[in-house]
Design a protein around this motif. Structure first.
Motif, PDB file in Angstrom:
ATOM      1  N   GLY A  59       0.782  -1.228   0.000  1.00  0.00           N
ATOM      2  CA  GLY A  59       0.000   0.000   0.000  1.00  0.00           C
ATOM      3  C   GLY A  59       0.813   1.278   0.000  1.00  0.00           C
ATOM      4  N   LEU A  60       2.079   1.217   0.388  1.00  0.00           N
ATOM      5  CA  LEU A  60       2.901   2.433   0.376  1.00  0.00           C
ATOM      6  C   LEU A  60       3.369   2.794  -1.030  1.00  0.00           C
ATOM      7  N   LEU A  61       3.410   1.839  -1.936  1.00  0.00           N
ATOM      8  CA  LEU A  61       3.959   2.108  -3.261  1.00  0.00           C
ATOM      9  C   LEU A  61       3.159   3.178  -4.014  1.00  0.00           C
ATOM     10  N   PRO A  62       1.821   3.125  -4.036  1.00  0.00           N
ATOM     11  CA  PRO A  62       1.086   4.204  -4.701  1.00  0.00           C
ATOM     12  C   PRO A  62       1.285   5.561  -4.030  1.00  0.00           C
ATOM     13  N   LEU A  82       8.331   7.832   3.368  1.00  0.00           N
ATOM     14  CA  LEU A  82       7.612   6.692   2.791  1.00  0.00           C
ATOM     15  C   LEU A  82       8.569   5.672   2.187  1.00  0.00           C
ATOM     16  N   VAL A  83       9.611   6.143   1.512  1.00  0.00           N
ATOM     17  CA  VAL A  83      10.597   5.217   0.947  1.00  0.00           C
ATOM     18  C   VAL A  83      11.318   4.462   2.064  1.00  0.00           C
ATOM     19  N   ALA A  84      11.672   5.179   3.137  1.00  0.00           N
ATOM     20  CA  ALA A  84      12.318   4.517   4.275  1.00  0.00           C
ATOM     21  C   ALA A  84      11.402   3.454   4.865  1.00  0.00           C
ATOM     22  N   ALA A  85      10.115   3.786   4.994  1.00  0.00           N
ATOM     23  CA  ALA A  85       9.159   2.814   5.535  1.00  0.00           C
ATOM     24  C   ALA A  85       9.037   1.598   4.616  1.00  0.00           C
ATOM     25  N   GLN A  86       9.034   1.833   3.297  1.00  0.00           N
ATOM     26  CA  GLN A  86       8.932   0.711   2.365  1.00  0.00           C
ATOM     27  C   GLN A  86      10.171  -0.162   2.414  1.00  0.00           C
ATOM     28  N   ILE A  87      11.340   0.443   2.623  1.00  0.00           N
ATOM     29  CA  ILE A  87      12.564  -0.355   2.776  1.00  0.00           C
ATOM     30  C   ILE A  87      12.428  -1.323   3.945  1.00  0.00           C
ATOM     31  N   LEU A  88      11.741  -0.885   5.001  1.00  0.00           N
ATOM     32  CA  LEU A  88      11.540  -1.744   6.165  1.00  0.00           C
ATOM     33  C   LEU A  88      10.385  -2.720   5.982  1.00  0.00           C
ATOM     34  N   LEU A  89       9.678  -2.596   4.867  1.00  0.00           N
ATOM     35  CA  LEU A  89       8.636  -3.568   4.537  1.00  0.00           C
ATOM     36  C   LEU A  89       9.115  -4.561   3.483  1.00  0.00           C
ATOM     37  N   GLY A  90       9.864  -4.069   2.513  1.00  0.00           N
ATOM     38  CA  GLY A  90      10.346  -4.934   1.447  1.00  0.00           C
ATOM     39  C   GLY A  90      11.011  -4.128   0.359  1.00  0.00           C
ATOM     40  N   GLU A  91      12.278  -4.406   0.128  1.00  0.00           N
ATOM     41  CA  GLU A  91      13.031  -3.638  -0.862  1.00  0.00           C
ATOM     42  C   GLU A  91      12.771  -4.123  -2.281  1.00  0.00           C
TER      43      GLU A  91
END
Length: 595
Positions: free
Chosen positions: A188-191, A215-224
């Motif tokens: 959900g963070l990608l959009p 948001l990019v930092a959070a996505q890194i902690l979800l899946g790169e």
């Protein structure tokens, strides 16, 4: 964020740099949800619950059948994160499995972005509930986030945006990954990241830059890996779009470059420690060599097994495993997408989306074209890219996931055009149903798992563990990771030899699934597989002692299971000890034998 004048002509060339950068010809709307948005969110949630309904019947003990051992691994990740929080341990690495070398959790996509915040859920209800919740929220949240992006930046019609969001959240690849890979479900963070990029291209200010970095930092902690695939897909989209407007390319780059670099710096600053640990910390690795993992051409054209179309018209099994049906769009949808691309050929956005879809699908086919599992000898573009740093560890089949939002853009644009051109609405809806109904997912199969041996749940293990490890017979490995669940049930009271994770092997630090193979671990695994007691020599007995010392073993534990009698006789021969029963398991206390 600055406004852009709306235009309803899909073929009109954008009048400014912002529009050219994003492929968008309408003004962004408010970020806050409307009543229609809430209805869409409720609908997406209901579908996600339907898909995982069998798991929700027993959310604390259910096991998704098609996950293999992945569910055990992810539950362990969630549980060990909660254990680290409550015990003030470093969550980035642990020696609780693969003792004494340990595991680099940051290099294992442990999803700290959800595992750490959901610590209270894990502690109160157990990691299986966390697992089920993350998958359900991931499907629904991904669908809604793409619906939100499409409705704010691509189409005016909420119904058209809902079609695109529905496909993004419940495409065959999403359903397949929902069996065992939450890092490819909670997208959900990608959009939102793309929304920030669009905003920056339109001249948005510092707040959007900072938000993008966060948001990019959070996505890194979800899946790169999903972030990398999105970046490649959006890059292809942007190049394809600007190719039609070359005079705007340089102004677009100039407008976006500085804020994007600043956002990247913010993201890297926020994740500096985790990224250092991932690439340079204990048990880090250079890359993982998966071998050829491209899609078979039939994987693009067939229906997924877990769908209505797959039930009524099953195709050849050409998937890597049930969690990697990354394409499986079905020939009706691909035909519809091709038709929509022709119908919308005057729309720059549609052209770019069509090109992105084609390129990502081709990349997903891997280095050599295969048809029906037979190689054709035809080299594909991936053969030039497979050794590029960062790309070398990506499963090429997953590039098909990057085609999903591009297909959604085409579906949304075509639906909106059909809504405006009433004569086209009926035929379009009929074709849309023909393409999408076969992809309607069936509920994911789930069963109640067998309970852990009482040896672990009632605390009997405490009589046999001092400060060393527990060695289960055979050791936990990617083929059988049940011991990870037993360790969680024992509240991480002991470390485990072996395990299921990704870690380095050899001086080149090339990664593999599971620990480096010790001779005794291989012998025990082979005895269980073959059902035959091996001939044990003095050399193998000496090797067993050496391996037990390596593992700092306190006790060997043989639970009930496949070929248990063979395994018991094998251990007895290896360490010259008959062992004894301790409740529902056999144990060999080796603390005196292995100083």
């Amino acid at each position: 964020m600055t406004s852009v004048q709306t235009t309803t002509d899909p073929g009109r060339e954008p009048s400014n740099v912002a529009q050219a950068a994003t492929g968008v010809t309408r003004a962004p709307l408010a970020w806050l949800p409307t009543r229609t948005d809430l209805v869409a969110a409720a609908g997406f949630t209901a579908i996600a619950v339907y898909v995982l309904g069998r798991q929700w019947r027993a959310p604390a003990s259910g096991y998704l059948v098609e996950s293999g051992q992945d569910q055990r691994m992810w539950e362990w990740f969630f549980a060990v994160a909660a254990h680290s929080v409550t015990n003030f341990h470093n969550p980035l690495g642990t020696v609780l499995q693969n003792y004494p070398q340990g595991v680099n959790l940051m290099a294992n996509t442990a999803m700290f972005g959800v595992s750490l915040p959901l610590t209270p859920v894990t502690l109160l209800f157990g990691p299986t509930v966390t697992w089920t919740l993350v998958l359900t929220a991931g499907l629904a949240g991904t669908a809604f986030a793409w619906y939100w992006l499409l409705s704010r930046y691509v189409v005016d019609s909420r119904a058209a945006a809902a079609v695109g969001g529905l496909f993004c959240g419940f495409a065959p690849g999403m359903i397949s990954h929902a069996n065992g890979h939450p890092n490819f479900v909670a997208l959900g963070l990608l959009p939102l990241i793309l929304a920030c990029v669009i905003g920056l291209a339109r001249g948005a200010g510092t707040r959007t830059t900072v938000l993008l970095g966060v948001l990019v930092a959070a996505q890194i902690l979800l899946g790169e890996e999903p972030l990398l695939i999105l970046a490649i897909g959006f890059g292809i989209f942007t190049v394809a779009y600007l190719a039609g407007h070359p005079r705007l390319a340089l102004p677009t780059i100039a407008a976006a470059l500085r804020p994007l670099l600043l956002a990247a710096a913010i993201a890297l600053t926020l994740t500096a420690i985790p990224l250092w640990w991932q690439f340079f910390g204990p048990q880090s690795y250079q890359f993982i060599d998966h071998g050829p993992m491209g899609n078979d051409l039939k994987a693009l054209l067939q229906f997924p097994a877990q769908s209505l179309g797959g039930m009524l018209s099953p195709g050849q099994d050409v998937a890597i495993n049930p969690t990697e049906y990354n394409a499986y769009f079905g020939w009706p949808l691909l035909a519809l997408v091709a038709g929509a691309a022709v119908w919308l050929r005057h729309s720059p956005t549609a052209r770019a989306a069509a090109i992105t879809t084609a390129v990502m699908c081709v990349l997903s086919l891997g280095a050599e074209l295969t048809v029906g599992r037979d190689g054709t000898g035809i080299d594909l573009p991936w053969s030039w890219l497979e050794r590029v740093p960062l790309l070398e560890s990506v499963l090429e089949t997953r590039f098909a996931m990057g085609a999903i939002p591009a297909i959604a853009v085409l579906l949304a644009l075509a639906t909106e055009r059909a809504l405006r051109q009433r004569a086209a609405l009926g035929p379009w809806l009929a074709l849309l149903l023909v393409a999408l109904v076969p992809l309607v997912p069936t509920p994911l199969p789930s069963v109640d798992r067998a309970p852990a041996p009482a040896f672990f749940t009632d605390g009997t293990w405490r009589n046999y563990v001092s400060d060393g490890s527990v060695v289960t017979v055979p050791l936990p490995r990617p083929e059988d990771a049940r011991a990870l669940t037993w360790q969680v049930d024992a509240d991480f009271g002991f470390p485990l030899a072996g395990g299921y994770f990704v870690g380095p092997v050899g001086p080149d630090k090339v990664a593999k699934y599971g620990p480096a193979d010790r001779p005794t671990a291989l012998l025990l695994a082979q005895a269980q597989k073959s059902g035959l007691v091996p001939r044990v020599t003095d050399a193998e007995r000496a090797q067993a002692v050496e391996d037990l010392r390596f593992w700092h073993a306190d006790v060997l534990v043989l639970p009930p299971g496949k070929n248990a009698a063979v395994l018991r006789r094998t251990v007895q021969a290896l360490i010259d000890d008959p062992g004894h029963r301790a409740g529902d398991v056999w144990v060999w206390d080796v603390r005196r034998q292995v100083p």
